[in-house]
Design a protein around this motif. Structure first.
Motif, short mmCIF file in Angstrom:
data_model
loop_
_atom_site.label_atom_id
_atom_site.label_comp_id
_atom_site.label_asym_id
_atom_site.label_seq_id
_atom_site.Cartn_x
_atom_site.Cartn_y
_atom_site.Cartn_z
N GLY A 1 87.99 33.43 -27.87
CA GLY A 1 87.34 33.90 -29.04
C GLY A 1 87.50 35.29 -28.44
N ALA A 2 86.99 36.67 -28.83
CA ALA A 2 86.45 37.88 -28.36
C ALA A 2 85.53 38.68 -30.07
N ALA B 1 86.12 43.41 -22.52
CA ALA B 1 87.87 43.17 -22.14
C ALA B 1 88.30 43.50 -23.62
N VAL B 2 88.45 43.52 -24.66
CA VAL B 2 89.34 43.61 -25.80
C VAL B 2 88.85 45.25 -26.36
N PRO B 3 89.26 46.50 -26.42
CA PRO B 3 88.62 47.19 -26.84
C PRO B 3 88.74 47.17 -28.62
N VAL C 1 91.01 44.48 -31.34
CA VAL C 1 90.25 44.02 -31.44
C VAL C 1 91.68 42.85 -32.00
N GLY C 2 92.33 43.69 -34.12
CA GLY C 2 93.22 43.14 -34.68
C GLY C 2 94.30 43.19 -34.44
N ASN C 3 95.02 44.07 -33.53
CA ASN C 3 96.49 43.19 -32.28
C ASN C 3 96.47 42.52 -31.52
#
Ligand code: 173
Length: 318
Positions: free
Chosen positions: A27-28, A66-68, A72-74
């Motif tokens: 998860g993010a 962790a994820v800009p 996140v969508g990508n």
């Protein structure tokens, strides 16, 4: 994970049985850990991990560090991340009309009843290989926050931080816009490169922005959508029990959207105590403000896809 599930299915002699092995999803969150728009996701993850022992667990690998946020969508689309907490405004590169979710005037519970949920899910599946699980943020409006006062709906001469949420509205009111992730707002305010920013009614104090904010403009407009989305391949590989667990968890967290009105009132109080003054637009200026929000908001979606705009409008504003 795929192999494990296929094995379990073969042994059970059915397509993905209820006894598929425990799966752990990565998860993010697009919002910093522990901040307002991350908290419902944290509660959801805790609920799943408590209720999903032996069935399904979620391991949150991180937040915006962790994820800009705009990636996140990508990450979910490609399967780098299995499940994410993110607003549709952050993945307009993949699903431009997803920005319509902020224009909802009803609740996710209404949308589950009137078929809108299926439409929104279908759009996500087709455009970005993503399963749309559900939504938090209902009942929270957005506002403009400023370091300088205004006395009308005219934003000309002001440089304002935006996301796609506020873009069409603020632009039509003459604002000079710069798009940034939430994590860049504080520094932009401190350096004076922006005169204000769009943000929901909740969460301004989370990252210390109150220190740099003098005014909140009322009325608020739109409605926050913070969505739980999942990689479609990962979703399709789950067994019925695993899917059901996720659906029960999301519906549980969605019931807590009803608390938002009360939290909005508490946040207004906290902002006032932090020295943020309220500028209330009235009369004609208030009309101009709210009309710009609604009309420019929908016009932007119509420009993207007139047919989907019409379908979405019918079920998000019924
Ligand atoms: O302002 C933003 O970053 C934004 O678009 C947003 C959307 C939902 C919740 C919080 C922020």
């Amino acid at each position: 994970m795929k192999r494990v599930l296929v094995c379990a299915a073969l042994m059970a002699g059915t397509a993905l049985s209820a006894h598929a092995e425990e799966v752990t999803l990565r998860g993010a969150s697009a919002f910093a850990s522990g901040t307002t728009f991350d908290r419902p996701f944290q509660a959801f993850v805790e609920w799943i991990n408590e209720n999903g022992e032996g069935v399904l667990q979620i391991n949150v690998v991180g937040g915006p560090e962790a994820v800009p946020p705009f990636e996140v969508g990508n990450a979910v689309s490609s399967g780098v991340i299995d499940i994410a907490n993110v607003t549709a405004a952050f993945y307009t590169n993949l699903l431009p009309e997803g920005d319509a979710l902020k224009l909802a005037t009803n609740t996710i519970q209404d949308q589950r009843e009137n078929g809108c949920y299926e439409l929104v899910d279908q759009l996500h599946q087709e455009a970005m290989n993503v399963k749309y699980l559900g939504r938090t943020g209902d009942g929270i409006p957005f506002h403009l926050y400023l370091t300088k006062p205004i006395d009308s709906a005219d934003l000309s001469g002001l440089t304002i931080r935006t996301t796609p949420v506020y873009q069409a509205m603020f632009e039509s009111l003459g604002g000079n816009l710069v798009r940034t992730a939430p994590g860049e707002v504080y520094t932009a305010l401190e350096r004076g490169t922006i005169d204000g920013y769009g943000w929901p009614a909740q969460g301004v104090l989370d990252l210390g922005w109150d220190e740099q904010t003098k005014y909140r403009v009322d009325p608020g407009f739109y409605q926050v959508d913070v969505d739980l989305i999942m990689n479609l391949d990962t979703w399709n590989e789950l067994g019925e029990e695993q899917k059901y667990l996720l659906q029960r968890g999301i519906k549980w967290i969605e019931t807590r959207n009803a608390e938002n009105e009360q939290i909005n009132a508490e946040e207004r109080e906290k902002q006032a105590q932090a020295g943020i003054e309220t500028i209330t637009l009235e009369g004609e200026e208030r009309e101009k403000w709210l009309t710009a929000a609604q009309e420019e908001g929908w016009a932007a979606i119509e420009k993207i896809d007139a047919e989907n705009a019409e379908k979405l409008r019918a079920c998000l504003t019924d």
